[in-house]
Enzyme design. Structure first.
Site, PDB file in Angstrom:
ATOM      1  N   ASP A  62       1.243  -5.244   0.192  1.00 11.81           N
ATOM      2  CA  ASP A  62       1.178  -5.413  -1.262  1.00 11.81           C
ATOM      3  C   ASP A  62       2.359  -6.261  -1.711  1.00 11.81           C
ATOM      4  OD1 ASP A  62      -1.112  -3.716  -1.764  1.00 11.81           O
ATOM      5  OD2 ASP A  62       0.177  -2.039  -1.229  1.00 11.81           O
TER       6      ASP A  62
ATOM      7  N   ASP B 222      -2.290  -2.277   4.095  1.00  9.05           N
ATOM      8  CA  ASP B 222      -2.230  -3.601   3.477  1.00  9.05           C
ATOM      9  C   ASP B 222      -0.787  -3.973   3.176  1.00  9.05           C
ATOM     10  OD1 ASP B 222      -4.988  -3.414   3.462  1.00  9.05           O
ATOM     11  OD2 ASP B 222      -5.148  -3.063   1.300  1.00  9.05           O
TER      12      ASP B 222
END
Length: 217
Positions: free
Chosen positions: A138, A136
């Site tokens: 962030d 991901d």
């Protein structure tokens, strides 16, 4: 220089300057050295000693420690790492979806200070291959003043076009909360220096509900 804040990366001059509540996990000596940064954590004792986290080579390997400010020789903020990706050739890491997503974010002008955290931020700061194809992105957004949901309309329309999942945290005077949760309305979980709480307004001290979370970063 401002005091260290959660998600900042710190470098220290000597591993012996780390303070531990108990003996460090065995993996720390094998996987961490002062050439690698520490991640500032949330803790009620901030700003001194500074609460820090140590990353191992696996996601499950994390250790909490503390360090005095006079041991710190370098500080890099999440915002500074955004500038780094615009100036760097990341070699084979360029093909990672998380890097492609970050480059697309950094190519646009946004109305608030923002930065990159998590594994992507750590990789940009160190060159360590900690990101994967499924990683991901962030991000944090600095929000010292209460925003309006419409302030994030352009961002929320843009994020689904990115090649990876994006996790966005708002940094408020109380702590950090998830942007998507705040946009839904109602109470939100805020990660504070004293632990996670649930509040209606992350910009106002109010009666709070305690809640649990895995960490306070």
């Amino acid at each position: 220089m401002r005091p260290p804040a959660p998600h900042d990366l710190l470098w220290i001059d000597d591993c012996r300057r780390l303070n531990w509540r108990q003996s460090p996990p065995p993996w720390v000596a094998a996987q961490w050295s002062p050439s690698l940064p520490l991640v500032v954590r949330r803790d009620g004792r901030l700003p001194t000693p500074i609460p820090v986290g140590i990353r191992g080579t696996l996601r499950s390997l994390r250790a909490a420690a503390w360090v005095n400010a006079d041991a710190v020789i370098r500080v890099v903020s999440p915002e500074a790492l955004v500038g780094k990706v615009a100036q760097s050739d990341l070699g084979s890491n360029e093909a990672l979806p998380v890097i492609q997503a970050l480059r697309q974010m950094a190519a646009l002008e946004w109305p608030w200070p923002w930065g990159v955290t998590g594994s992507c931020g750590y990789m940009l700061a160190t060159g360590q291959p900690v990101c994967r194809a499924e990683s991901d992105l962030d991000m944090l957004i600095r929000c010292p003043q209460p925003p309006q949901p419409r302030d994030f309309a352009r961002l929320m329309a843009f994020v689904p076009q990115l090649p990876c999942r994006v996790d966005i945290q708002l940094e408020t005077p109380l702590g950090g909360c998830a942007l998507t949760e705040w946009l839904r309305g109602g109470k939100v979980m805020v990660k504070t220096a004293d632990g996670p709480i649930r509040v209606t307004d992350p910009w106002v001290n109010e009666e709070q509900d305690d809640c649990s979370a895995e960490d306070h970063y």
